[in-house]
Design an enzyme around this catalytic site. Structure first.
Site, short mmCIF file in Angstrom:
data_model
loop_
_atom_site.label_atom_id
_atom_site.label_comp_id
_atom_site.label_asym_id
_atom_site.label_seq_id
_atom_site.Cartn_x
_atom_site.Cartn_y
_atom_site.Cartn_z
N THR A 201 0.82 -1.20 0.00
CA THR A 201 0.00 0.00 0.00
C THR A 201 0.85 1.26 0.00
O THR A 201 1.97 1.27 0.54
CB THR A 201 -0.91 0.02 1.24
OG1 THR A 201 -1.58 1.29 1.32
CG2 THR A 201 -0.11 -0.15 2.52
N TYR B 119 -2.17 0.40 9.98
CA TYR B 119 -2.39 -0.29 8.71
C TYR B 119 -1.15 -0.19 7.84
O TYR B 119 -0.60 -1.20 7.36
CB TYR B 119 -3.60 0.29 7.99
CG TYR B 119 -3.67 -0.09 6.53
CD1 TYR B 119 -3.85 -1.42 6.16
CD2 TYR B 119 -3.56 0.86 5.52
CE1 TYR B 119 -3.90 -1.79 4.81
CE2 TYR B 119 -3.61 0.51 4.19
CZ TYR B 119 -3.78 -0.82 3.84
OH TYR B 119 -3.82 -1.16 2.52
#
Length: 330
Positions: free
Chosen positions: A117, A142
């Site tokens: 990501t 995250y």
């Protein structure tokens, strides 16, 4: 040889499975169906229901299938949720990925494509499209949990006969142009998904979190990539490694950004529907502006985006949302 797709019943994973099937690959899917759907998996794929950290199940999968590559999507992805419950993200995204990587090494699976990501970057310095060499400063658990997995892959590749590609992507949106799968998870937080639901009356409007960011209209700016282009990048990564290419990290995006308000304007224009927009304070963990420099993906993977158009992305998202409405009426 077969490809194991973890999270292959989910949003991006199901598109990946279809892309592999379309390319003539033998596909095996492992998914615990926490946010995915069995019906979203291409019927040609062999399906196993379970967790990526279930070592007994992984052993069975590797013994029953001749797997030479893993494409790893399974994981948790909601930034504010990771801030509120960090340990669950480190468990699901990092600890369980470690178990999967260890099982791959034990089974002598040589190739691994990791769904990473752009959150590993946090908010980059300046407004230029971010390069893979930029400082890694995740602003949420995250992003940190994904970065930890990248580090594990790097170190594993240095110690074993093991090659990986980590694809750092930005905001994934849209749906299969052929209408076979799309974002179907209830309560999804993806901006274009939420806006499409609001446009079709499935929500009574939507919230915009933060209007005081240092951007032209005060809302966050992101690079949006069509999910089919993203699946194709993973396929290109697999093909490159099979041809002898070494381990790399590559951004996947289009190199241009849109603000939250610009996206909402586009959804309203394409759908022909207005819907209420409520303004709220900033959410924890959101980066201000992040846009990809995808040059490595284009040169190393020979990846050429086919759907670099916000209008097309929104149209496919709306088409899928309408399909879901009809499906749920059956």
């Amino acid at each position: 040889m077969a490809v194991l797709v973890t999270g292959g019943a989910g949003y991006i994973g199901s598109h990946m499975v279809w892309a592999l099937v379309d390319a003539g690959e033998e596909v095996v899917v492992l998914d615990r169906l926490s946010t995915g759907f069995r019906w979203a998996v291409a019927p040609e794929a062999r399906f196993y229901e379970g967790d990526i950290a279930d070592t007994a199940l992984l052993s069975t999968i590797f013994s029953e299938n001749s797997i030479d590559a893993i494409i790893h999507f399974a994981g948790s992805i909601i930034v504010p949720e990771s801030v509120a419950d960090p340990l669950s993200y480190y468990e699901n995204n990092t600890v369980k990925s470690r178990a999967l990587i260890a099982a791959a090494v034990a089974a002598k699976v040589p190739h691994f494509v990791f769904s990473s990501t752009a959150a590993v970057y946090g908010t980059p310095d300046g407004t230029e499209p971010v390069l893979e060499t930029a400082a890694l400063r995740p602003e949420s658990p995250y992003g940190a949990s994904k970065l930890m997995t990248e580090i594990m892959l790097r170190d594993t590749a240095a110690a074993h006969d093991f090659t990986y590609t980590a694809l750092r992507y930005f905001n994934v949106a849209g749906a299969d142009p052929r209408g076979r799968t799309g974002q179907s998870t209830a309560g999804a937080t993806h901006l274009i998904k939420v806006a499409s639901e609001a446009a079709l009356g499935k929500r009574n409007g939507m919230d915009v979190y933060g209007t005081d960011y240092p951007t032209p209209d005060g809302t966050c700016v992101r690079d949006y990539i069509h999910v089919s282009d993203l699946a194709n990048a993973h396929l290109k990564a697999l093909q490159r490694m099979r041809a002898g290419g070494g381990s790399i990290v590559a951004n996947c995006g289009y190199g241009k950004g849109f603000s939250v308000l610009e996206v909402l304007k586009q959804v309203k224009a394409v759908s022909g529907q207005d819907f209420p927009v409520r303004f709220a304070g900033r959410r924890p963990g959101d980066a201000v502006l992040i846009v990809a420099n995808p040059s490595i993906a284009m040169t190393e993977l020979n990846w050429q985006p086919q759907h670099d158009d916000l209008d097309f992305i929104v149209r496919t998202a709306l088409d899928w949302e309408e399909h879901l409405g009809k499906r749920n009426q059956i």
